[in-house]
Scaffold this motif. Structure first.
Motif, PDB file in Angstrom:
ATOM      1  N   SER A 113       3.846  -3.034   8.991  1.00 18.24           N
ATOM      2  CA  SER A 113       3.842  -2.137  10.154  1.00 18.24           C
ATOM      3  C   SER A 113       3.925  -0.674   9.767  1.00 18.24           C
ATOM      4  O   SER A 113       3.467   0.192  10.513  1.00 18.24           O
ATOM      5  CB  SER A 113       5.009  -2.469  11.087  1.00 18.24           C
ATOM      6  OG  SER A 113       4.818  -3.726  11.668  1.00 18.24           O
ATOM      7  N   GLN A 114       4.508  -0.386   8.627  1.00 17.22           N
ATOM      8  CA  GLN A 114       4.673   1.003   8.212  1.00 17.22           C
ATOM      9  C   GLN A 114       3.477   1.563   7.438  1.00 17.22           C
ATOM     10  O   GLN A 114       3.451   2.741   7.118  1.00 17.22           O
ATOM     11  CB  GLN A 114       5.930   1.143   7.362  1.00 17.22           C
ATOM     12  CG  GLN A 114       7.180   0.894   8.175  1.00 17.22           C
ATOM     13  CD  GLN A 114       8.409   1.150   7.361  1.00 17.22           C
ATOM     14  OE1 GLN A 114       8.549   2.175   6.725  1.00 17.22           O
ATOM     15  NE2 GLN A 114       9.321   0.191   7.386  1.00 17.22           N
ATOM     16  N   ILE A 115       2.509   0.727   7.153  1.00 11.87           N
ATOM     17  CA  ILE A 115       1.332   1.205   6.416  1.00 11.87           C
ATOM     18  C   ILE A 115       0.435   1.946   7.396  1.00 11.87           C
ATOM     19  O   ILE A 115      -0.102   1.357   8.330  1.00 11.87           O
ATOM     20  CB  ILE A 115       0.578   0.035   5.754  1.00 11.87           C
ATOM     21  CG1 ILE A 115       1.486  -0.680   4.754  1.00 11.87           C
ATOM     22  CG2 ILE A 115      -0.691   0.542   5.071  1.00 11.87           C
ATOM     23  CD1 ILE A 115       0.881  -1.946   4.164  1.00 11.87           C
ATOM     24  N   ASN A 116       0.289   3.257   7.167  1.00 12.14           N
ATOM     25  CA  ASN A 116      -0.556   4.068   8.048  1.00 12.14           C
ATOM     26  C   ASN A 116      -1.398   5.075   7.265  1.00 12.14           C
ATOM     27  O   ASN A 116      -2.003   5.958   7.852  1.00 12.14           O
ATOM     28  CB  ASN A 116       0.296   4.770   9.108  1.00 12.14           C
ATOM     29  CG  ASN A 116       1.388   5.616   8.489  1.00 12.14           C
ATOM     30  OD1 ASN A 116       1.322   6.010   7.336  1.00 12.14           O
ATOM     31  ND2 ASN A 116       2.419   5.871   9.272  1.00 12.14           N
ATOM     32  N   SER A 117      -1.405   4.946   5.949  1.00 15.58           N
ATOM     33  CA  SER A 117      -2.196   5.837   5.090  1.00 15.58           C
ATOM     34  C   SER A 117      -2.296   5.199   3.707  1.00 15.58           C
ATOM     35  O   SER A 117      -1.615   4.201   3.421  1.00 15.58           O
ATOM     36  CB  SER A 117      -1.512   7.200   4.973  1.00 15.58           C
ATOM     37  OG  SER A 117      -0.291   7.071   4.263  1.00 15.58           O
ATOM     38  N   ALA A 118      -3.104   5.810   2.866  1.00 16.35           N
ATOM     39  CA  ALA A 118      -3.216   5.324   1.488  1.00 16.35           C
ATOM     40  C   ALA A 118      -1.864   5.422   0.775  1.00 16.35           C
ATOM     41  O   ALA A 118      -1.493   4.532   0.003  1.00 16.35           O
ATOM     42  CB  ALA A 118      -4.294   6.101   0.743  1.00 16.35           C
ATOM     43  N   ASP A 119      -1.124   6.484   1.037  1.00 12.69           N
ATOM     44  CA  ASP A 119       0.178   6.656   0.384  1.00 12.69           C
ATOM     45  C   ASP A 119       1.183   5.592   0.797  1.00 12.69           C
ATOM     46  O   ASP A 119       1.912   5.054  -0.038  1.00 12.69           O
ATOM     47  CB  ASP A 119       0.747   8.048   0.671  1.00 12.69           C
ATOM     48  CG  ASP A 119      -0.010   9.143  -0.065  1.00 12.69           C
ATOM     49  OD1 ASP A 119      -0.647   8.841  -1.095  1.00 12.69           O
ATOM     50  OD2 ASP A 119       0.032  10.297   0.392  1.00 12.69           O
ATOM     51  N   THR A 120       1.244   5.281   2.089  1.00 17.85           N
ATOM     52  CA  THR A 120       2.192   4.254   2.518  1.00 17.85           C
ATOM     53  C   THR A 120       1.731   2.870   2.059  1.00 17.85           C
ATOM     54  O   THR A 120       2.562   1.993   1.835  1.00 17.85           O
ATOM     55  CB  THR A 120       2.420   4.266   4.046  1.00 17.85           C
ATOM     56  OG1 THR A 120       1.167   4.197   4.715  1.00 17.85           O
ATOM     57  CG2 THR A 120       3.194   5.507   4.470  1.00 17.85           C
ATOM     58  N   LEU A 121       0.421   2.684   1.891  1.00 21.96           N
ATOM     59  CA  LEU A 121      -0.089   1.431   1.324  1.00 21.96           C
ATOM     60  C   LEU A 121       0.419   1.282  -0.109  1.00 21.96           C
ATOM     61  O   LEU A 121       0.870   0.209  -0.508  1.00 21.96           O
ATOM     62  CB  LEU A 121      -1.622   1.407   1.368  1.00 21.96           C
ATOM     63  CG  LEU A 121      -2.314   0.234   0.680  1.00 21.96           C
ATOM     64  CD1 LEU A 121      -1.875  -1.098   1.269  1.00 21.96           C
ATOM     65  CD2 LEU A 121      -3.831   0.389   0.786  1.00 21.96           C
ATOM     66  N   LYS A 122       0.373   2.364  -0.871  1.00 24.57           N
ATOM     67  CA  LYS A 122       0.881   2.342  -2.249  1.00 24.57           C
ATOM     68  C   LYS A 122       2.377   2.037  -2.262  1.00 24.57           C
ATOM     69  O   LYS A 122       2.844   1.202  -3.040  1.00 24.57           O
ATOM     70  CB  LYS A 122       0.615   3.691  -2.917  1.00 24.57           C
ATOM     71  CG  LYS A 122       1.156   3.798  -4.317  1.00 24.57           C
ATOM     72  CD  LYS A 122       0.873   5.186  -4.881  1.00 24.57           C
ATOM     73  CE  LYS A 122       1.556   5.374  -6.214  1.00 24.57           C
ATOM     74  NZ  LYS A 122       1.428   6.735  -6.695  1.00 24.57           N
ATOM     75  N   ASN A 123       3.137   2.689  -1.382  1.00 25.66           N
ATOM     76  CA  ASN A 123       4.580   2.447  -1.307  1.00 25.66           C
ATOM     77  C   ASN A 123       4.878   1.003  -0.915  1.00 25.66           C
ATOM     78  O   ASN A 123       5.811   0.390  -1.440  1.00 25.66           O
ATOM     79  CB  ASN A 123       5.231   3.404  -0.317  1.00 25.66           C
ATOM     80  CG  ASN A 123       5.160   4.843  -0.765  1.00 25.66           C
ATOM     81  OD1 ASN A 123       4.909   5.141  -1.938  1.00 25.66           O
ATOM     82  ND2 ASN A 123       5.352   5.765   0.171  1.00 25.66           N
ATOM     83  N   ALA A 124       4.090   0.454   0.017  1.00 31.83           N
ATOM     84  CA  ALA A 124       4.296  -0.926   0.458  1.00 31.83           C
ATOM     85  C   ALA A 124       4.049  -1.900  -0.689  1.00 31.83           C
ATOM     86  O   ALA A 124       4.816  -2.839  -0.899  1.00 31.83           O
ATOM     87  CB  ALA A 124       3.375  -1.248   1.632  1.00 31.83           C
ATOM     88  N   LYS A 125       2.992  -1.659  -1.432  1.00 27.73           N
ATOM     89  CA  LYS A 125       2.673  -2.522  -2.580  1.00 27.73           C
ATOM     90  C   LYS A 125       3.801  -2.473  -3.600  1.00 27.73           C
ATOM     91  O   LYS A 125       4.254  -3.512  -4.091  1.00 27.73           O
ATOM     92  CB  LYS A 125       1.358  -2.103  -3.222  1.00 27.73           C
ATOM     93  CG  LYS A 125       0.999  -2.910  -4.454  1.00 27.73           C
ATOM     94  CD  LYS A 125      -0.212  -2.298  -5.151  1.00 27.73           C
ATOM     95  CE  LYS A 125      -0.438  -2.917  -6.498  1.00 27.73           C
ATOM     96  NZ  LYS A 125       0.342  -2.321  -7.556  1.00 27.73           N
ATOM     97  N   LEU A 126       4.268  -1.283  -3.927  1.00 26.27           N
ATOM     98  CA  LEU A 126       5.345  -1.148  -4.913  1.00 26.27           C
ATOM     99  C   LEU A 126       6.644  -1.786  -4.423  1.00 26.27           C
ATOM    100  O   LEU A 126       7.354  -2.449  -5.188  1.00 26.27           O
ATOM    101  CB  LEU A 126       5.570   0.331  -5.241  1.00 26.27           C
ATOM    102  CG  LEU A 126       4.447   1.007  -6.015  1.00 26.27           C
ATOM    103  CD1 LEU A 126       4.686   2.509  -6.100  1.00 26.27           C
ATOM    104  CD2 LEU A 126       4.295   0.402  -7.405  1.00 26.27           C
ATOM    105  N   PHE A 127       6.948  -1.604  -3.137  1.00 31.57           N
ATOM    106  CA  PHE A 127       8.169  -2.200  -2.585  1.00 31.57           C
ATOM    107  C   PHE A 127       8.082  -3.720  -2.622  1.00 31.57           C
ATOM    108  O   PHE A 127       9.033  -4.399  -3.048  1.00 31.57           O
ATOM    109  CB  PHE A 127       8.403  -1.714  -1.151  1.00 31.57           C
ATOM    110  CG  PHE A 127       9.622  -2.329  -0.527  1.00 31.57           C
ATOM    111  CD1 PHE A 127      10.893  -1.906  -0.886  1.00 31.57           C
ATOM    112  CD2 PHE A 127       9.505  -3.348   0.405  1.00 31.57           C
ATOM    113  CE1 PHE A 127      12.035  -2.481  -0.329  1.00 31.57           C
ATOM    114  CE2 PHE A 127      10.636  -3.932   0.962  1.00 31.57           C
ATOM    115  CZ  PHE A 127      11.895  -3.494   0.599  1.00 31.57           C
TER     116      PHE A 127
END
Length: 134
Positions: free
Chosen positions: A106-120
């Motif tokens: 739900s928090q993925i809203n950009s390429a950066d948050t996609l990267k953070n989601a993957k790492l988390f």
């Protein structure tokens, strides 16, 4: 677990350590009264979700225009929530996993948050695997 601690837009210092460990403990199967561990949230099932999230991450970050690539991928990334619900319906994952996974997606809203989601999610799976070994 307080799911609001999973904040991928502004990363707190302990997101990939303490918060990920707490999430991993939340999704780790527990033994019932008879000592039998539930047959859900196995690492192979969870890895399928990570692999698909990583695939979308790679597609976005290999593109010439990350913003455009993310916009094209966004509906398919959000569809992962439906796949998690389906997997829960089949008895492969439980509600704890679905809640944590949906909070991440739900928090993925950009390429950066996609990267953070993957790492988390990668950190969560690492802690989850360590719990499995105990």
């Amino acid at each position: 677990m307080n799911l609001k601690r999973i904040e991928l837009n502004t990363l707190q210092a302990d997101i990939f350590s303490d918060v990920a460990k707490e999430a991993a403990e939340h999704i780790s199967p527990r033994a019932n009264d008879r000592g039998r561990v539930a047959d859900v949230n196995k690492s192979t099932q969870l890895r399928k979700f990570y692999d698909e999230l990583a695939m979308w991450h790679d597609k976005v970050f290999q593109a010439a225009s990350r913003g455009e690539a993310y916009q094209n991928a966004a509906p398919f990334i959000q569809m992962l929530k439906a796949k998690a619900a389906y997997s829960q319906g089949r008895g492969h994952v439980d509600g704890n996993f679905v809640a944590v996974f949906n909070q991440i997606i739900s928090q993925i809203n950009s390429a950066d948050t996609l990267k953070n989601a993957k790492l988390f999610f990668e950190a969560v799976l690492g802690f989850r695997k360590a719990n499995e070994q105990k």
